[in-house]
Design a protein around this motif. Structure first.
Motif, PDB file in Angstrom:
ATOM      1  N   GLY A  21       0.811  -1.196   0.000  1.00 46.80           N
ATOM      2  CA  GLY A  21       0.000   0.000   0.000  1.00 46.80           C
ATOM      3  C   GLY A  21       0.850   1.254   0.000  1.00 46.80           C
ATOM      4  N   GLU A  22       0.198   2.368  -0.148  1.00 51.71           N
ATOM      5  CA  GLU A  22       0.951   3.617  -0.189  1.00 51.71           C
ATOM      6  C   GLU A  22       1.121   4.160   1.215  1.00 51.71           C
ATOM      7  OE1 GLU A  22      -1.820   4.990  -3.742  1.00 51.71           O
ATOM      8  OE2 GLU A  22      -0.301   6.446  -3.238  1.00 51.71           O
ATOM      9  N   SER A  23       2.140   4.979   1.379  1.00 52.19           N
ATOM     10  CA  SER A  23       2.329   5.632   2.668  1.00 52.19           C
ATOM     11  C   SER A  23       3.029   6.960   2.444  1.00 52.19           C
ATOM     12  CB  SER A  23       3.127   4.747   3.613  1.00 52.19           C
ATOM     13  OG  SER A  23       4.423   4.545   3.126  1.00 52.19           O
ATOM     14  N   VAL A  24       2.626   7.958   3.156  1.00 58.53           N
ATOM     15  CA  VAL A  24       3.280   9.249   3.098  1.00 58.53           C
ATOM     16  C   VAL A  24       3.440   9.744   4.522  1.00 58.53           C
ATOM     17  CG1 VAL A  24       2.441   9.863   0.819  1.00 58.53           C
ATOM     18  CG2 VAL A  24       1.084  10.417   2.832  1.00 58.53           C
ATOM     19  N   GLY A  25       4.016  10.932   4.661  1.00 56.72           N
ATOM     20  CA  GLY A  25       4.170  11.524   5.977  1.00 56.72           C
ATOM     21  C   GLY A  25       5.187  10.783   6.799  1.00 56.72           C
ATOM     22  N   LEU A  26       4.840  10.415   8.025  1.00 57.93           N
ATOM     23  CA  LEU A  26       5.795   9.844   8.961  1.00 57.93           C
ATOM     24  C   LEU A  26       6.368   8.522   8.477  1.00 57.93           C
ATOM     25  CD1 LEU A  26       4.032  10.566  12.355  1.00 57.93           C
ATOM     26  CD2 LEU A  26       5.957  11.789  11.342  1.00 57.93           C
ATOM     27  N   HIS A  27       5.685   7.840   7.601  1.00 57.94           N
ATOM     28  CA  HIS A  27       6.127   6.518   7.193  1.00 57.94           C
ATOM     29  C   HIS A  27       6.897   6.540   5.887  1.00 57.94           C
ATOM     30  CE1 HIS A  27       3.602   5.090  10.383  1.00 57.94           C
ATOM     31  NE2 HIS A  27       2.610   5.768   9.901  1.00 57.94           N
ATOM     32  N   LEU A  28       7.262   7.702   5.401  1.00 55.94           N
ATOM     33  CA  LEU A  28       7.969   7.790   4.148  1.00 55.94           C
ATOM     34  C   LEU A  28       9.401   7.308   4.273  1.00 55.94           C
ATOM     35  CD1 LEU A  28       7.031  11.246   2.632  1.00 55.94           C
ATOM     36  CD2 LEU A  28       6.454   9.002   1.732  1.00 55.94           C
ATOM     37  N   PRO A  29       9.892   6.588   3.253  1.00 59.54           N
ATOM     38  CA  PRO A  29      11.328   6.331   3.217  1.00 59.54           C
ATOM     39  C   PRO A  29      12.069   7.655   3.056  1.00 59.54           C
ATOM     40  CG  PRO A  29      10.285   5.645   1.174  1.00 59.54           C
ATOM     41  CD  PRO A  29       9.191   5.998   2.119  1.00 59.54           C
ATOM     42  N   THR A  30      13.243   7.723   3.643  1.00 59.72           N
ATOM     43  CA  THR A  30      14.014   8.958   3.630  1.00 59.72           C
ATOM     44  C   THR A  30      15.367   8.721   2.985  1.00 59.72           C
ATOM     45  OG1 THR A  30      12.929   9.785   5.607  1.00 59.72           O
ATOM     46  CG2 THR A  30      15.023  10.777   5.029  1.00 59.72           C
ATOM     47  N   LEU A  31      15.761   9.664   2.177  1.00 64.67           N
ATOM     48  CA  LEU A  31      17.087   9.670   1.570  1.00 64.67           C
ATOM     49  C   LEU A  31      17.826  10.882   2.103  1.00 64.67           C
ATOM     50  CD1 LEU A  31      19.109   8.612  -0.573  1.00 64.67           C
ATOM     51  CD2 LEU A  31      17.973  10.133  -2.218  1.00 64.67           C
ATOM     52  N   SER A  32      18.975  10.651   2.718  1.00 64.17           N
ATOM     53  CA  SER A  32      19.781  11.745   3.253  1.00 64.17           C
ATOM     54  C   SER A  32      21.021  11.900   2.381  1.00 64.17           C
ATOM     55  CB  SER A  32      20.176  11.451   4.693  1.00 64.17           C
ATOM     56  OG  SER A  32      20.979  12.493   5.211  1.00 64.17           O
ATOM     57  N   VAL A  33      21.240  13.108   1.896  1.00 61.43           N
ATOM     58  CA  VAL A  33      22.314  13.363   0.949  1.00 61.43           C
ATOM     59  C   VAL A  33      23.133  14.564   1.404  1.00 61.43           C
ATOM     60  CG1 VAL A  33      22.790  14.031  -1.447  1.00 61.43           C
ATOM     61  CG2 VAL A  33      20.977  12.417  -0.959  1.00 61.43           C
ATOM     62  N   GLN A  34      24.428  14.483   1.201  1.00 61.73           N
ATOM     63  CA  GLN A  34      25.309  15.607   1.491  1.00 61.73           C
ATOM     64  C   GLN A  34      25.081  16.708   0.459  1.00 61.73           C
ATOM     65  OE1 GLN A  34      27.702  15.177   4.068  1.00 61.73           O
ATOM     66  NE2 GLN A  34      28.144  17.359   3.951  1.00 61.73           N
ATOM     67  N   GLU A  35      25.009  17.929   0.946  1.00 60.48           N
ATOM     68  CA  GLU A  35      24.877  19.064   0.026  1.00 60.48           C
ATOM     69  C   GLU A  35      25.982  19.030  -1.021  1.00 60.48           C
ATOM     70  OE1 GLU A  35      24.693  22.799   2.044  1.00 60.48           O
ATOM     71  OE2 GLU A  35      24.814  23.981   0.200  1.00 60.48           O
ATOM     72  N   GLY A  36      25.619  19.193  -2.260  1.00 62.88           N
ATOM     73  CA  GLY A  36      26.580  19.180  -3.357  1.00 62.88           C
ATOM     74  C   GLY A  36      26.696  17.832  -4.054  1.00 62.88           C
ATOM     75  N   ASP A  37      26.280  16.779  -3.360  1.00 63.54           N
ATOM     76  CA  ASP A  37      26.298  15.453  -3.983  1.00 63.54           C
ATOM     77  C   ASP A  37      25.083  15.285  -4.901  1.00 63.54           C
ATOM     78  OD1 ASP A  37      27.677  13.464  -1.220  1.00 63.54           O
ATOM     79  OD2 ASP A  37      28.594  14.888  -2.642  1.00 63.54           O
TER      80      ASP A  37
END
Lengths: 112, 112
Positions: B1-17
């Motif tokens: 199923g779909e999920s948004v908000g608190l259950h979203l996968p997160t991608l963390s990236v360094q600025e400039g990458d």
């Protein structure tokens, strides 16, 4: 800028009261949509319109009605608001090629 | 199923990458794909789209890749900036005004 204006942008209302959200477009597009966005459910289609007085139901249409008396305006009405209708409502239009839809800025509705 | 908000996968990236956000779609008959960016408190904003007969399309600092064999879509953002922080989601147009299906979204956060 897709020329979409939603009003009101924020509203708090009581359970059982009627609420109407308005979507106004300046581009004369044929297709207009109402979506709701909720955590855990993403964007879900409520109703859409393919012309003046031509509307159809989406996947979550229960408790909602719509009207389109002019090309530029698409109204979403909650006849008797319930707490489960607390959500963010987005209006959208489809550009003439039929490929891409553009969204308004949203209407935050809280039913207490 | 779909999920948004608190259950979203997160991608963390360094600025400039560079950032790569992925999306899987389900219907091989879909003929158009769209990427949206949604900042907090705002409506989804169109970024770029691609037709199913293409495998790559470039915009300003963004590239969309389409792999129809594995039904996979990706959005690449070059030289990620703080202003790129948002939720990104894909959509597939199944050739009907009422058949635009939205993905669950990925939250992109930028590390200074």
């Amino acid at each position: 800028d897709a020329g979409i204006t939603q009003s009101p942008r924020h509203k708090v209302t009581e359970t059982g009261t009627p609420v109407t959200l308005r979507c106004h477009q300046t581009e004369n597009h044929r297709y207009m949509y109402w979506y709701r966005q909720d955590p855990g459910h993403g964007l879900r289609l409520i109703h859409y319109s393919y012309g003046v007085k031509d509307t159809d139901k989406g996947e979550v249409s229960d408790g909602y009605s719509v009207s389109r008396s002019k090309t530029e305006d698409f109204l979403l009405t909650l006849e008797s608001a319930t707490s489960s209708q607390t959500s963010v409502y987005f209006c959208a239009i489809m550009e003439p090629s039929g490929n891409t839809i553009y969204f308004g800025e949203g209407s935050w509705l809280t039913v207490v | 199923g779909e999920s948004v908000g608190l259950h979203l996968p997160t991608l963390s990236v360094q600025e400039g990458d560079n950032s790569i956000i992925n999306c899987a779609y389900s219907n091989s008959a879909s003929d158009y794909f769209i990427w949206y960016k949604q900042e907090s408190g705002k409506g989804p904003q169109f970024i770029i789209d691609i037709r199913s007969n293409m495998d790559k399309r470039q915009g300003q600092r963004v590239t969309v890749l389409l792999n129809k064999t594995v039904k996979h879509l990706s959005l690449q953002i070059a030289a990620t900036q703080p202003g790129d922080s948002a939720v990104y989601f894909c959509a597939e147009n199944r050739g009907s005004a009422s058949k635009i299906i939205f993905g669950s979204g990925t939250r992109l956060s930028i590390r200074p």
